[in-house]
Design a protein around this motif. Structure first.
Motif, short mmCIF file in Angstrom:
data_model
loop_
_atom_site.label_atom_id
_atom_site.label_comp_id
_atom_site.label_asym_id
_atom_site.label_seq_id
_atom_site.Cartn_x
_atom_site.Cartn_y
_atom_site.Cartn_z
N GLU A 255 0.84 -1.21 0.00
CA GLU A 255 0.00 0.00 0.00
C GLU A 255 0.87 1.25 0.00
OE1 GLU A 255 -4.08 1.48 2.21
OE2 GLU A 255 -2.99 -0.24 3.00
N GLU A 256 1.94 1.23 0.79
CA GLU A 256 2.88 2.36 0.83
C GLU A 256 3.52 2.57 -0.54
OE1 GLU A 256 7.34 3.11 2.49
OE2 GLU A 256 5.99 2.01 3.82
N LEU A 257 3.93 1.49 -1.19
CA LEU A 257 4.53 1.61 -2.52
C LEU A 257 3.53 2.18 -3.52
CD1 LEU A 257 6.49 -1.76 -2.76
CD2 LEU A 257 7.39 0.50 -2.21
N GLY A 258 2.29 1.75 -3.42
CA GLY A 258 1.25 2.27 -4.30
C GLY A 258 0.98 3.75 -4.06
N ALA A 259 1.09 4.18 -2.81
CA ALA A 259 0.87 5.59 -2.49
C ALA A 259 2.03 6.46 -2.97
CB ALA A 259 0.69 5.75 -0.98
N ARG A 260 3.23 5.89 -2.98
CA ARG A 260 4.41 6.64 -3.44
C ARG A 260 4.36 6.91 -4.93
NH1 ARG A 260 9.99 4.07 -1.89
NH2 ARG A 260 9.06 2.59 -0.48
N ALA A 261 3.72 6.00 -5.65
CA ALA A 261 3.68 6.11 -7.10
C ALA A 261 2.25 5.91 -7.55
CB ALA A 261 4.57 5.03 -7.72
N ASP A 262 1.85 6.65 -8.55
CA ASP A 262 0.51 6.51 -9.09
C ASP A 262 0.51 5.26 -9.96
OD1 ASP A 262 -1.97 6.73 -10.12
OD2 ASP A 262 -1.74 8.78 -10.84
#
Length: 176
Positions: free
Chosen positions: A160-167
């Motif tokens: 989830e954090e990785l997804g939030a860092r990048a669109d």
């Protein structure tokens, strides 16, 4: 932007972590990530992939090799991997600017000097993936598991954090 998660799993623990990472990445974006075994991974990373995540179990302080996979089979490994992440890295065509993160599963041993995540990041950089970085380690109770309590939740949160860092929406511009 789309993520590709490549994993190697022998006892199912690393596969479980990879699936949890994907759940986190795709929580609000169902098509934002795909998951593939190392022996089915593409030799050329598709252009639509803008984040690569590579993970495997730690064996003998590093990525698996045929001899350590054979040893795992004698200890009851459920999955029979023909090509581990080590061999996949050696064969893949590099994309120098592609962001890559690695992860591993391993037993928590005091002063353990190496990990599959560290070795994979180093091998990927040597192969030409200049933006490869060591990511997370997820802990297992023993060689065959199970994962320690809370590790799947931690993997999902990392995704989830990785997804939030990048669109990670299809067609969105790359960026970290």
């Amino acid at each position: 932007m789309k993520a590709l998660i490549i994993h190697e799993s022998l006892f199912g623990n690393t596969k479980g972590v990879a699936e949890a990472i994907k759940r986190g990445l795709t929580r609000d974006k169902p098509d934002a990530a795909s998951l593939v075994r190392s022996d089915e991974a593409p030799g050329v990373i598709p252009e639509e992939v803008s984040l690569l995540i590579v993970g495997g179990p730690t064996h003998a302080f590093s990525m698996t090799r045929e001899s350590t996979r054979q040893d795992a089979r004698t200890k009851g490994a459920k999955e029979h991997v023909r090509l581990g992440i080590r061999e996949w890295v050696e064969a893949v065509v590099p994309r120098p600017e592609l962001p890559v993160l690695t992860f591993d599963t391993r037993v928590k041993v005091r002063l353990m000097p190496g990990s599959a995540a560290k070795s994979a990041a180093k091998a990927l950089r040597a192969r030409g993936f200049r933006r490869a970085e060591q990511g997370e380690t997820f802990w297992v109770a023993d060689t065959d598991g199970p994962l320690n309590e809370g590790e799947l939740e931690r993997a999902e949160a990392w995704g989830e954090e990785l997804g939030a860092r990048a669109d990670l929406r299809p067609g969105a511009p790359a960026g970290r």
